[in-house]
Design a protein around this motif. Structure first.
Motif, PDB file in Angstrom:
ATOM      1  N   GLY A 140       4.624 -10.695  -9.255  1.00  0.00           N
ATOM      2  CA  GLY A 140       5.395 -10.897  -8.037  1.00  0.00           C
ATOM      3  C   GLY A 140       4.545 -10.929  -6.793  1.00  0.00           C
ATOM      4  N   TYR A 141       5.013 -11.702  -5.818  1.00  0.00           N
ATOM      5  CA  TYR A 141       4.546 -11.586  -4.440  1.00  0.00           C
ATOM      6  C   TYR A 141       5.627 -10.784  -3.720  1.00  0.00           C
ATOM      7  CZ  TYR A 141       1.599 -15.509  -5.862  1.00  0.00           C
ATOM      8  OH  TYR A 141       0.718 -16.314  -6.529  1.00  0.00           O
ATOM      9  N   LEU A 142       5.279  -9.616  -3.268  1.00  0.00           N
ATOM     10  CA  LEU A 142       6.273  -8.691  -2.720  1.00  0.00           C
ATOM     11  C   LEU A 142       5.925  -8.308  -1.288  1.00  0.00           C
ATOM     12  CD1 LEU A 142       6.577  -6.245  -5.773  1.00  0.00           C
ATOM     13  CD2 LEU A 142       7.902  -8.329  -5.325  1.00  0.00           C
ATOM     14  N   TRP A 143       6.950  -7.939  -0.533  1.00  0.00           N
ATOM     15  CA  TRP A 143       6.739  -7.346   0.781  1.00  0.00           C
ATOM     16  C   TRP A 143       6.890  -5.843   0.615  1.00  0.00           C
ATOM     17  CZ3 TRP A 143       9.436 -10.696   5.099  1.00  0.00           C
ATOM     18  CH2 TRP A 143       8.768 -11.940   5.173  1.00  0.00           C
ATOM     19  N   ILE A 144       5.770  -5.207   0.295  1.00  0.00           N
ATOM     20  CA  ILE A 144       5.777  -3.771   0.045  1.00  0.00           C
ATOM     21  C   ILE A 144       5.687  -3.015   1.368  1.00  0.00           C
ATOM     22  CG2 ILE A 144       4.602  -1.878  -1.128  1.00  0.00           C
ATOM     23  CD1 ILE A 144       3.598  -4.031  -3.172  1.00  0.00           C
ATOM     24  N   LYS A 145       4.712  -3.355   2.179  1.00  0.00           N
ATOM     25  CA  LYS A 145       4.651  -2.814   3.536  1.00  0.00           C
ATOM     26  C   LYS A 145       5.613  -3.634   4.398  1.00  0.00           C
ATOM     27  CE  LYS A 145       3.200  -1.169   7.503  1.00  0.00           C
ATOM     28  NZ  LYS A 145       3.476   0.191   7.958  1.00  0.00           N
ATOM     29  N   PRO A 146       6.702  -3.040   4.890  1.00  0.00           N
ATOM     30  CA  PRO A 146       7.692  -3.820   5.643  1.00  0.00           C
ATOM     31  C   PRO A 146       7.108  -4.383   6.941  1.00  0.00           C
ATOM     32  CG  PRO A 146       8.668  -1.776   4.845  1.00  0.00           C
ATOM     33  CD  PRO A 146       7.180  -1.672   4.632  1.00  0.00           C
ATOM     34  N   PRO A 147       7.183  -5.691   7.145  1.00  0.00           N
ATOM     35  CA  PRO A 147       6.637  -6.282   8.373  1.00  0.00           C
ATOM     36  C   PRO A 147       7.313  -5.710   9.613  1.00  0.00           C
ATOM     37  CG  PRO A 147       7.146  -7.983   6.753  1.00  0.00           C
ATOM     38  CD  PRO A 147       7.743  -6.707   6.246  1.00  0.00           C
ATOM     39  N   GLY A 148       6.510  -5.339  10.589  1.00  0.00           N
ATOM     40  CA  GLY A 148       7.039  -4.763  11.816  1.00  0.00           C
ATOM     41  C   GLY A 148       6.964  -3.260  11.853  1.00  0.00           C
ATOM     42  N   GLU A 149       6.685  -2.614  10.724  1.00  0.00           N
ATOM     43  CA  GLU A 149       6.525  -1.165  10.714  1.00  0.00           C
ATOM     44  C   GLU A 149       5.059  -0.820  10.959  1.00  0.00           C
ATOM     45  OE1 GLU A 149       8.431   0.890   7.539  1.00  0.00           O
ATOM     46  OE2 GLU A 149      10.296  -0.247   7.763  1.00  0.00           O
ATOM     47  N   ALA A 150       4.823   0.092  11.872  1.00  0.00           N
ATOM     48  CA  ALA A 150       3.489   0.341  12.409  1.00  0.00           C
ATOM     49  C   ALA A 150       2.567   1.007  11.402  1.00  0.00           C
ATOM     50  CB  ALA A 150       3.587   1.201  13.664  1.00  0.00           C
ATOM     51  N   ASP A 151       1.270   0.805  11.621  1.00  0.00           N
ATOM     52  CA  ASP A 151       0.238   1.404  10.778  1.00  0.00           C
ATOM     53  C   ASP A 151      -0.158   2.797  11.235  1.00  0.00           C
ATOM     54  OD1 ASP A 151      -0.250  -0.602   8.829  1.00  0.00           O
ATOM     55  OD2 ASP A 151      -1.289  -1.792  10.322  1.00  0.00           O
ATOM     56  N   GLY A 152       0.075   3.126  12.491  1.00  0.00           N
ATOM     57  CA  GLY A 152      -0.228   4.474  12.938  1.00  0.00           C
ATOM     58  C   GLY A 152      -1.344   4.588  13.948  1.00  0.00           C
ATOM     59  N   CYS A 153      -1.889   3.453  14.423  1.00  0.00           N
ATOM     60  CA  CYS A 153      -2.962   3.580  15.422  1.00  0.00           C
ATOM     61  C   CYS A 153      -2.419   3.559  16.845  1.00  0.00           C
ATOM     62  CB  CYS A 153      -4.026   2.509  15.225  1.00  0.00           C
ATOM     63  SG  CYS A 153      -3.419   0.822  15.226  1.00  0.00           S
ATOM     64  N   ASN A 154      -1.424   2.709  17.125  1.00  0.00           N
ATOM     65  CA  ASN A 154      -0.826   2.663  18.459  1.00  0.00           C
ATOM     66  C   ASN A 154       0.592   3.211  18.497  1.00  0.00           C
ATOM     67  OD1 ASN A 154      -3.136   1.511  19.420  1.00  0.00           O
ATOM     68  ND2 ASN A 154      -2.294  -0.515  19.751  1.00  0.00           N
ATOM     69  N   TYR A 155       1.256   3.225  17.364  1.00  0.00           N
ATOM     70  CA  TYR A 155       2.631   3.711  17.265  1.00  0.00           C
ATOM     71  C   TYR A 155       2.717   4.654  16.067  1.00  0.00           C
ATOM     72  CZ  TYR A 155       3.107  -0.708  19.830  1.00  0.00           C
ATOM     73  OH  TYR A 155       2.945  -1.740  20.707  1.00  0.00           O
ATOM     74  N   ALA A 156       3.776   5.419  16.010  1.00  0.00           N
ATOM     75  CA  ALA A 156       3.956   6.337  14.885  1.00  0.00           C
ATOM     76  C   ALA A 156       3.994   5.558  13.583  1.00  0.00           C
ATOM     77  CB  ALA A 156       5.250   7.122  15.054  1.00  0.00           C
TER      78      ALA A 156
END
Length: 483
Positions: free
Chosen positions: A293-309
């Motif tokens: 599968g090609y999956l969207w595991i990390k939801p697009p638009g959810e922050a990584d934690g460097c500038n936002y929570a």
């Protein structure tokens, strides 16, 4: 989503002329192409953060793009809240909702102790005994139908904070957890952490997968904590599969996170990088027998934690990822019926009636390095003639007390069969991790030699290796030699 390391090459061909609908920049959703071991329609979570944002912001000018290109698609539900009393019901409610519409749910388990090595997504179970209790409850919620479980992102690729004993204990815990899930639901498809193509070598990651019991799982996942292009990930996955086969472990397949790999690759954080784009729309019809599968595991638009929570939904990030991407094709397996290709006026959210309460464990997935900033500082070794090589250095990330570097090795006018890159560390520097090369240090002298799979380069051909280091970033003088 923090302490991590780190392009795109080829699209997967369809098995027949009608197997694939292609789009510019490599976005596609396949139709009836053969794939790995999975088929069916991926479940779209009606209570994801992006769906709730769409519902709450009907007049936002960015809403139609975010609704039609992100909220319309299947994304993984992150199960990262360590709560022994609720994990079974959290899993069961999500899986049951997917079963009710005959679709395939994707969810993670993200509660390993010492998660993210104490980075932006730190947390997890307090110890391995309680982790197994959590997994037991998780397993009881899986039901009996097909469900995809993405197990413990970065738990195998990122182990720099663990002692050798702790690594062995984690490996055993993951192996036990896989067997617990498979025993509870034999139709569960469980995938272990494969890192990504610019992090550990395929042989290194393969050995970690073997140690963690990949023989009991269905395969491995890659690219959750980075943005490497699809072609790179597919080549990397094939190398891992070949490694596993060489050790008597066959039938394992890859899933690739394509949620943010449609643009530039590089440092780990998407919070402050506008060159990221959503990649291939999620599908189980990959047209590649090695890829489930090609999956969207990390939801697009959810922050990584460097500038936002870490894990928080940021509309600006989502819009940046989606604005220049093509719309999902009509008939896309996970497209919402309300998704339109040119809608400019607000309309209903893809969810019929998204709940106002937070979804379970929508925390961030990890990311690939530590740095919120990247200031390129290229350095090139002396060029090589026939049979020679050159090496170019670039600082890709910096943070307080450390940095990440990337080295490109390029063959001269003639092919080469091996290469060696050397340089001298500046005062206070030390290499903490290196991937895609064999490292030797002696005092301040650094030597990196090719691995078995990246030593042979055609004339003008190139390969890369990367590393993280303690100390302040400088631009070293590199020397590249062949023998």
């Amino acid at each position: 989503m923090s302490t991590r390391r780190l392009r795109r090459r080829r699209a997967v061909a369809a098995a027949a002329a009608s197997a694939c609908v292609a789009f510019a920049a490599g976005w596609f959703v396949t139709g009836s192409a053969s794939a790995g071991t999975l088929s069916g329609t991926l479940y779209r979570d009606p209570d994801s953060q992006v769906v709730r944002w769409v519902s709450a912001n009907p007049n936002d000018s960015r809403m139609p793009v975010i609704r039609d290109k992100i909220a319309s698609q299947s994304q993984a539900r992150w199960m990262s809240n360590f709560n022994l009393s609720t994990v079974q019901s959290e899993v069961s409610s999500f899986v049951s909702a997917a079963n009710a519409v005959n679709q395939v749910p994707v969810l993670t388990s993200y509660a390993i102790p010492n998660r993210d090595c104490g980075g932006a997504s730190a947390g997890g179970a307090p110890d391995l005994n309680q982790y197994q209790q959590w997994i037991s409850g998780y397993a009881k919620g899986l039901g009996s139908r097909t469900v995809i479980v993405i197990m413990e992102t970065d738990a195998l690729a990122l182990q720099t904070c663990l002692s050798s004993t702790e690594v062995q204990q984690r490996d055993q815990a993951i192996s036990t957890a896989v067997q617990t899930l498979k025993a509870a639901n034999p139709n569960a498809k469980v995938y272990l952490d494969g890192g990504h193509s610019a992090w550990n070598s395929a042989s290194d990651q393969g050995s970690r997968l073997v140690a963690a019991g990949v023989q009991y799982a269905d395969g491995f996942f890659t690219n959750v904590s980075n943005f490497q292009p699809l072609g790179n990930e597919l080549n990397y996955g094939r190398s891992i599969i070949s490694y596993l086969q060489g050790r008597g472990i066959s039938g394992k397949r890859q899933v690739v996170d394509t949620s943010r790999n449609g643009g530039a690759a590089g440092d780990w954080c998407a919070d402050d990088n506008t060159d990221r784009r959503i990649g291939n729309y999620p599908t189980l019809n990959t047209g590649d027998a090695n890829v489930d599968g090609y999956l969207w595991i990390k939801p697009p638009g959810e922050a990584d934690g460097c500038n936002y929570a870490a894990g928080s939904f940021q509309a600006g990030l989502a819009y940046s990822l989606a604005a220049s991407a093509p719309y999902p094709p009509t008939g896309s397996p996970t497209a919402s019926p309300s998704a339109s290709r040119s809608s400019s006026s607000p309309s209903a959210s893809p969810s019929a009636s998204p709940s106002a309460s937070p979804s379970a464990s929508q925390s961030a997935s990890p990311s690939a390095s530590r740095s919120p900033s990247a200031s390129p500082s290229p350095s090139r070794s002396s060029g090589g003639g026939g049979g020679a090589c050159s090496a170019t250095y670039q600082t890709t990330s910096t943070w307080q007390g450390g940095f990440q570097g990337n080295v490109t090795v390029t063959a001269g006018a003639s092919p080469i069969s091996n290469w060696t890159v050397t340089w001298t560390l500046a005062s206070g520097q030390s290499i903490t991790q290196l991937w895609n090369g064999a490292l030797t240090t002696s005092g301040s002298s650094v030597t990196v030699r090719n691995l078995s799979y990246n030593g042979s380069l055609g004339a003008g051909g190139s390969t890369q290796f990367g590393f993280t280091a303690a100390g302040n970033a400088t631009t070293p003088t590199l020397s590249c030699t062949t023998s």
